[in-house]
Design an enzyme around this catalytic site. Sequence first.
Site, PDB file in Angstrom:
ATOM      1  N   THR A 169       0.867  -1.182   0.000  1.00 41.38           N
ATOM      2  CA  THR A 169       0.000   0.000   0.000  1.00 41.38           C
ATOM      3  C   THR A 169       0.901   1.228   0.000  1.00 41.38           C
ATOM      4  O   THR A 169       1.627   1.461   0.973  1.00 41.38           O
ATOM      5  CB  THR A 169      -0.905   0.031   1.248  1.00 41.38           C
ATOM      6  OG1 THR A 169      -1.697  -1.150   1.272  1.00 41.38           O
ATOM      7  CG2 THR A 169      -1.811   1.254   1.206  1.00 41.38           C
ATOM      8  N   LYS A 191      -7.696   1.485  -2.854  1.00 36.10           N
ATOM      9  CA  LYS A 191      -7.310   1.113  -1.485  1.00 36.10           C
ATOM     10  C   LYS A 191      -7.440   2.321  -0.546  1.00 36.10           C
ATOM     11  O   LYS A 191      -7.984   2.221   0.555  1.00 36.10           O
ATOM     12  CB  LYS A 191      -5.873   0.594  -1.510  1.00 36.10           C
ATOM     13  CG  LYS A 191      -5.241   0.327  -0.172  1.00 36.10           C
ATOM     14  CD  LYS A 191      -5.710  -0.959   0.448  1.00 36.10           C
ATOM     15  CE  LYS A 191      -5.077  -1.138   1.828  1.00 36.10           C
ATOM     16  NZ  LYS A 191      -5.639  -2.282   2.533  1.00 36.10           N
ATOM     17  N   LYS A 214      -1.225   5.354   8.571  1.00 33.37           N
ATOM     18  CA  LYS A 214      -0.465   5.451   7.310  1.00 33.37           C
ATOM     19  C   LYS A 214      -1.419   5.646   6.132  1.00 33.37           C
ATOM     20  O   LYS A 214      -1.221   6.531   5.289  1.00 33.37           O
ATOM     21  CB  LYS A 214       0.357   4.166   7.112  1.00 33.37           C
ATOM     22  CG  LYS A 214       1.023   4.057   5.766  1.00 33.37           C
ATOM     23  CD  LYS A 214       1.524   2.631   5.488  1.00 33.37           C
ATOM     24  CE  LYS A 214       1.707   2.434   4.004  1.00 33.37           C
ATOM     25  NZ  LYS A 214       2.018   1.064   3.629  1.00 33.37           N
TER      26      LYS A 214
END
Length: 294
Positions: A96, A171, A246
Amino acid sequence: MARVAFIGVGNMGGPMAINLVEAGHDVHAVDRDPASVALVSAAGGHAAGDVAVAVADAEAVFTMLPAGDQVREVYFGAGGVLERARPDALLVDCSTIDVATAREVASAATARGLDMLDAPVSGGVGGAVAATLTFMVGGTDAGLSRAQPLLERMGRTVVHTGGPGNGQAAKLCNNLILGISMIGVAEAFTLAHALGLDPQKLFDVSSTSSGQCWSLTTYCPVPGPVPSSPANRDYAPGFTAEMMLKDLKLAQTAAGVGGVATPLGAAAAVLYQLAVNGGLGKKDFSAIIKMLET
Ligand code: NAD
């Protein structure tokens, strides 16, 4: 069966690589942490030593690294993927990372004539072990067709979300929803407690009415209503609060670049930063309720 290089075999990449080994593929693993590589070797894979060795003969190269900086290093560095991969290799980054880096690496791969996909995942370590991950794939139809047989050994759902970087875009947008919704559910249970409302009663109502969402019905942040949720095991992850932070930061960066207002996403990032600063970073992200309760 394919010869596969797998770079980054930590909590997620390790079980993903092992699933490829168990499907009969010839997997060559690389990681800064020798103990992680040893787990893949013990399952029947090979320890490659370094990226250059791993990718030299690989038909497919998978990366599952912490963030954009490591992806840049592994792809752009001396002896890295773009320098050493076979001219016909398929490259798949499952980390990611930020959309800009994903597009930059894909563009450099294309310039070398290599097919590259960004294919971040949802489903956590449990999904990686059970091969039930969801892959969000950005890249060409041709690249995805080549990757599909391998992705299907590691996951259950593969969604082609568009061109390069669109896997990462999906995502980040998904986790923006998730981070915000978990805070909403945690606030509701905190208020319910203060009002003398049994958490099970709130669950019974909201799970069957308009408050229904994944954060409530699968990852309920209080112990009891959903026995499999992390709240029932002292918030052992799952998906850690620091990983949620994050992803929320990545969403904020993307929103800033695009000039998009995401005020609840910004607030969620601040709240997760406070949770991490307060020592909840390694706990499941549903532990944000502990901060709200204090
Ligand atoms: P992790 O820290 O367990 O694994 C990353 C691995 O990469 C580590 O073993 C590390 O030693 C290795 N590494 C770092 N830099 C390297 C380099 N230059 N060369 C070789 N190896 C290197 O992290 P993870 O939980 O496996 O997460 C990996 C990615 O998956 C992250 O981008 C994360 O956001 C994403 N993700 C994680 C989860 C989850 O629940 N853990 C869920 C979905 C997505």
